[in-house]
Write an enzyme that holds these catalytic residues in place. Sequence first.
Site, PDB file in Angstrom:
ATOM      1  N   VAL A  86       0.804  -1.219   0.000  1.00  0.00           N
ATOM      2  CA  VAL A  86       0.000   0.000   0.000  1.00  0.00           C
ATOM      3  C   VAL A  86       0.840   1.274   0.000  1.00  0.00           C
ATOM      4  O   VAL A  86       0.332   2.338  -0.348  1.00  0.00           O
ATOM      5  CB  VAL A  86      -0.958   0.000   1.217  1.00  0.00           C
ATOM      6  CG1 VAL A  86      -0.203   0.279   2.512  1.00  0.00           C
ATOM      7  CG2 VAL A  86      -2.108   0.986   1.038  1.00  0.00           C
ATOM      8  N   TYR A  87       2.110   1.211   0.347  1.00  0.00           N
ATOM      9  CA  TYR A  87       2.926   2.420   0.429  1.00  0.00           C
ATOM     10  C   TYR A  87       3.059   3.071  -0.947  1.00  0.00           C
ATOM     11  O   TYR A  87       3.605   2.482  -1.879  1.00  0.00           O
ATOM     12  CB  TYR A  87       4.316   2.122   0.984  1.00  0.00           C
ATOM     13  CG  TYR A  87       4.359   1.684   2.429  1.00  0.00           C
ATOM     14  CD1 TYR A  87       3.267   1.874   3.289  1.00  0.00           C
ATOM     15  CD2 TYR A  87       5.503   1.077   2.960  1.00  0.00           C
ATOM     16  CE1 TYR A  87       3.308   1.464   4.614  1.00  0.00           C
ATOM     17  CE2 TYR A  87       5.547   0.676   4.290  1.00  0.00           C
ATOM     18  CZ  TYR A  87       4.446   0.867   5.105  1.00  0.00           C
ATOM     19  OH  TYR A  87       4.497   0.455   6.422  1.00  0.00           O
ATOM     20  N   SER A  88       2.552   4.282  -1.030  1.00  0.00           N
ATOM     21  CA  SER A  88       2.569   5.039  -2.295  1.00  0.00           C
ATOM     22  C   SER A  88       2.031   4.210  -3.457  1.00  0.00           C
ATOM     23  O   SER A  88       2.565   4.239  -4.565  1.00  0.00           O
ATOM     24  CB  SER A  88       3.980   5.555  -2.608  1.00  0.00           C
ATOM     25  OG  SER A  88       4.375   6.515  -1.662  1.00  0.00           O
TER      26      SER A  88
END
Length: 326
Positions: A60-62
Amino acid sequence: MEYVKLGNTGLDVSRLCLGCMGFGVAERWVHPWVLDEDRSRPVIRKALEMGINFFDTANVYSDGTSEEIVGRALKEYANRDEIVIATKVHFRMHQGPNGAGLSRKAIMSEIDKSLKRLGTDYVDLYQIHRWDYHTPIEETMEALHDVVKAGKARYIGASAMYAWQFLKALHVAEKHGWTRFVSMQNHLNLIYREEEREMLPLCKEEKIGVIPYSPLAGGRLTRDWQETTHRSETDQVAKSKYGATEDTDRLIVERVAAIAEQHGVSRVQIALAWLLQKEPVTAPIIGATKNSHLDEAVAALSIKLTPEEIASLEEPYVPHRVVGPQ
């Protein structure tokens, strides 16, 4: 650099883990302060040069771009057999049904997408980012077991949940002969110590590796209370974690400053030294976005606080609202 085993495994990890949430495309994430690829790569390379072999990211990071940046950099700068790559699954990655959570469908889909973005055949540690209240834990644990048996992950871990949930997951795995969690990535620092009540004793008893995130409380432990940074002014997530306890947290920050002055070191080093001496912590996850952040973090490994200093740092703490498992 020091190296330790991750929990009750034979896996050697550096005593510090580089958290990679700060690398990515800002326009595709909730944090506007993340570094793009050109600015991320020198930090990743510096971490490797300092002996850090443990890197933590998440799908989900960036919107997946953190995994892409980390994967390309590690492929260029490191020997895959010597590094430990950890990523996570749970949060929403696309709209519509089955776009989030820990169902068998979601896990089997997301592990393949993470591997493609990271440019590797396997991850060393595949973690559930949160507890899924809408999927039976039996379904989740069996799917994770199958991911390991398929050779797509070497170990599995968990993050940010209640102790009863973690114990239930461990029991289900043991009952069915499935792969067991070897690590817990939880929220722990000098101004948030709720994990000391149940989760840390549980991890110590079960020989689970502890890799806490937010070891510096989003930077609050590193500077005077009135000082601000671009991150502190824009990080709404951190404000939601610590905004309600500022009066008592300020006292702890002041004690960090006093002990740092006595040692002639930075506050970063004192805050990390405290965490490194907290059992059963394996490797704090440091969110370095500058080379200087890495220098200070590694320097903390050589600092040993006295029992009196630890007691002084801990004494002002008052109970906080539980943040993380929700």
